[in-house]
Design an enzyme around this catalytic site. Sequence first.
Site, PDB file in Angstrom:
ATOM      1  N   SER A 144      36.371  25.381  22.785  1.00 35.45           N
ATOM      2  CA  SER A 144      35.517  24.217  23.117  1.00 35.45           C
ATOM      3  C   SER A 144      36.217  23.019  22.204  1.00 35.45           C
ATOM      4  O   SER A 144      36.607  23.188  21.346  1.00 35.45           O
ATOM      5  CB  SER A 144      34.088  24.286  22.738  1.00 35.45           C
ATOM      6  OG  SER A 144      33.540  23.160  22.768  1.00 35.45           O
ATOM      7  N   TYR A 157      28.384  26.903  16.581  1.00 38.32           N
ATOM      8  CA  TYR A 157      29.111  27.092  17.552  1.00 38.32           C
ATOM      9  C   TYR A 157      30.325  26.758  17.538  1.00 38.32           C
ATOM     10  O   TYR A 157      31.046  27.600  18.104  1.00 38.32           O
ATOM     11  CB  TYR A 157      28.245  26.010  18.727  1.00 38.32           C
ATOM     12  CG  TYR A 157      29.068  26.136  20.198  1.00 38.32           C
ATOM     13  CD1 TYR A 157      29.024  27.173  21.044  1.00 38.32           C
ATOM     14  CD2 TYR A 157      29.873  25.413  20.454  1.00 38.32           C
ATOM     15  CE1 TYR A 157      29.478  27.225  22.159  1.00 38.32           C
ATOM     16  CE2 TYR A 157      30.511  25.088  21.798  1.00 38.32           C
ATOM     17  CZ  TYR A 157      30.350  26.293  22.666  1.00 38.32           C
ATOM     18  OH  TYR A 157      30.826  26.396  23.963  1.00 38.32           O
TER      19      TYR A 157
END
Length: 249
Positions: A144, A157
């Site tokens: 990401s 995350y």
Amino acid sequence: MTTHSDTDRRVALVTGGSRGIGRQIAQRLAADGFAVVVGYAGDKDAATDAVRTIEAAGGRAIAARADVADETEVSALFDLAETTYGGVDTVVHSAGRMLLSPVVDLDLAELDALYRTNIRGTFVVDQQAARRLRPGGALVNLSSSVVALAFPGYGAYAASKGATEALTLVLARELRGRDVTVNAVAPGPTATDLFLDGKDEETVARLAAQPPLERLGTPEDIANVVSFLVSPAGHWINGQVLRANGGII
């Protein structure tokens, strides 16, 4: 459907392939001529629908459930790909989970659950891929762009995806001599149901305006990148993290 002769009879295993970016990747690889194993964690109906969509377009696919953090289930997933289609040429690890919270407030039990899927799960899938991918093959992990963007609330995350990127770079070098590439694709804000859920129009518009291209990414954008990386044309790219985000960073 476009079928390329250089990928005929090649086999792709896509974790998290029942929805969102993973589903679009599975559909794109099927259109490229791969037989696809659509891995899913719990939504059997969505995985079945993904397979039907692929088959309706003339492709070949099966759905299979596996917890990516369970080494026995992941090994069985690879076994199924080999017994059904003869081997594995491409692995795209798209399965993962997201948890948003300021670091100071995060429940550590939730942290453990996130890391079980995103870190242990990546390691387990990559370990099997390293053992089983055929020469000329490719492994792509989904990371990401938030790793570099450092948005507040994304600490756990982003840390898990940072681990994904580190593992990707190390494994690419460990597979020297195998003729197998290992890369990561790091999407920016992408218009999936998961991303849009809970966001008001103002928030979505603000995020869409950040890249110089002034729009959100689409699952198709990410699938196009993956399609290139696992094709013969992308085989010279190895040990890289591609930030597919429209130039946001």
